[in-house]
Design an enzyme around this catalytic site. Structure first.
Site, mmCIF file in Angstrom:
data_model
loop_
_atom_site.group_PDB
_atom_site.id
_atom_site.type_symbol
_atom_site.label_atom_id
_atom_site.label_comp_id
_atom_site.label_asym_id
_atom_site.label_seq_id
_atom_site.Cartn_x
_atom_site.Cartn_y
_atom_site.Cartn_z
ATOM 1 C CG PHE A 91 -1.853 1.204 1.211
ATOM 2 C CD1 PHE A 91 -2.990 1.193 0.407
ATOM 3 C CD2 PHE A 91 -1.592 2.341 1.967
ATOM 4 C CE1 PHE A 91 -3.848 2.294 0.364
ATOM 5 C CE2 PHE A 91 -2.445 3.440 1.926
ATOM 6 C CZ PHE A 91 -3.569 3.408 1.124
ATOM 7 C CG ASP A 149 5.488 3.677 1.680
ATOM 8 O OD1 ASP A 149 5.522 4.342 2.734
ATOM 9 O OD2 ASP A 149 4.449 3.537 0.995
ATOM 10 C CE LYS A 154 -0.909 5.676 7.733
ATOM 11 N NZ LYS A 154 -0.546 4.954 6.516
#
Ligand SMILES: *Cc1c(COP(=O)(O)O)cnc(C)c1O
Length: 407
Positions: A140, A225, A254
């Site tokens: 993702f 990532d 995040k």
């Protein structure tokens, strides 16, 4: 007008685009790892806003940074630079492999920048043929069209017309599947050190090392990532630091903002040079408010004692989950590292992670799922042992509820 509106969950269905199915409760305030809803019911927060609230809610250092900056200057755009952005970039450079930083507003945007940079770097240094991007099944990377295409979940990328081309998917933790796809046409391999949304699946050190070697052999860039794993989440500032494998480009978001939207792409001088004036940008990227908060996050988290706390918190989580599992036999494994953990449901409860999530909320605990088979925990890095134990008592009650309802 606002007096006339009744603000409740039903209003969501009335006025919001239906792309989410939020829980029934509406939290209105938080402090540390506790949250209160409209009815003043209290919850222990093991979700952390999906690995975002890295220092819990309303941490004094972050409230100070935000309010101080709010009284100075909020926004300038990239026509000018600003002090918080420069300080944050300097701190990221000083504490990682990177020489250069690009600021965005989210994880998807940081990845979008990384992927565009990889394509441009390959075009400049090798030519048009070098444009394949290799990523992994179940990965993702965000919800822009490029990043869902690169992500490994067709349900997110299909149904929007023609996709960006030259994106190939290999199997996570399977080097042979990468060898079968990588070539002189490959410009980048992008990987999560721990697949988050895909089910809290850690990459093996050998896999990451093998990717590094394959990328070097084919002059391809290795992109990590770290949107979910970054900023102390795994007990190191970035997860790559555990593995001894250094990427060419790293993305972070995040936890970086601790609740204020910000993302960043980190890279080396040689690669950064190809993102020349005008090639990419963002109006809000590097916004003074976001950068001031993120600098406070980074300075608070990037300390040996906080990294040690993340690992002792992991041990307490694992001990408590083991205790619950000894009693109810619902998990087959607990995966992940630091404050990014996934309890994998066993055969009997496979596909039912949402039941555990809903039962947890009913018992005063905010948790997460990572796909249908994994209950995910991504709380504050500095959650207290008391909050962990209290949350686990509530989780145990939720597990008991699901198990009893299944008998
Ligand atoms: C959440 C996430 C993203 C997307 O971040 P947004 O801020 O939602 O755009 C990208 N990559 C990974 C690994 C993530 O966990």
């Amino acid at each position: 007008m606002s007096d006339a509106v009744i603000v409740n969950r039903a209003l969501f269905d009335e006025v919001m685009v239906p792309n989410y199915a939020p829980a029934a409760i509406i939290p209105v305030r938080g402090l540390g790892s506790r949250v209160w809803d409209q009815q003043d019911r209290e919850y222990v927060d093991f979700a952390g806003g999906i690995a975002v609230s890295s220092l819990g809610h309303c941490h004094p250092a972050l409230v100070n940074a935000l309010t101080e900056q709010a009284h100075k200057i909020w926004h300038l755009s990239n026509v000018m630079t600003n002090e918080p952005a420069l300080k944050l970039a300097a701190a990221l450079v000083a504490n990682t492999f990177a020489d250069k930083v690009y600021f965005a507003n989210s994880g998807a945007e940081a990845n979008e920048a990384a992927l565009k940079l990889a394509r441009r770097y390959a075009l400049d240094t090798a030519g048009e043929h070098k444009m394949d991007i290799i990523s992994f099944g179940k990965s993702f990377h965000g919800r822009t069209f490029f990043t869902v295409t690169v992500g490994g979940q067709a349900s997110y990328s299909d149904g929007f017309g023609p996709k960006p081309a030259a994106v190939l998917h290999a199997e996570f933790n399977n080097l042979d599947s990468v060898k079968a796809l990588i070539s002189e046409r490959t410009c980048a391999v992008i990987v999560e050190p721990i697949q988050g949304e895909g089910g809290i699946l850690p990459a093996t050190p050998e896999f990451l090392q093998g990717l590094r070697e394959l990328c070097d052999a084919h002059q391809a860039l290795l992109i990590f990532d770290e949107v979910q794993t970054g900023v102390g989440r795994t007990g190191a500032l970035y997860a790559y630091m555990h593995s001894g494998v250094t990427p060419d480009i790293l993305t972070t978001a995040k936890s970086l903002g601790g609740g204020f939207p910000i993302g960043a792409m980190l890279t080396t001088d040689a690669i950064a040079a190809h993102l020349k004036v005008g090639t990419h940008g963002s109006t809000y990227g590097g916004n003074p408010l976001g950068c001031a908060v993120a600098l406070a996050v980074l300075e608070t988290i990037n300390r040996p004692e906080v990294m040690a706390t993340v690992l002792t918190n992991e041990q307490l989580f694992r001990t408590e989950l083991q205790r619950i599992n000894d009693k109810y036999d619902v998990f087959s494994a607990v995966r992940g590292k630091g404050m990014l953990l996934g309890a994998v449901l066993n055969e009997r409860f496979k596909g039912r992670s949402r039941d555990f999530f809903l039962a947890s909320a009913e018992h005063g605990l905010l948790s997460l799922v990572a796909g249908p088979d994994v209950v995910r925990f991504a709380p504050s890095l500095v959650i207290t042992p008391d909050d962990i134990r209290e949350g686990m008592q509530r989780f145990e009650a939720a597990v008991a509820h699901v198990v009893q309802a299944s008998n």
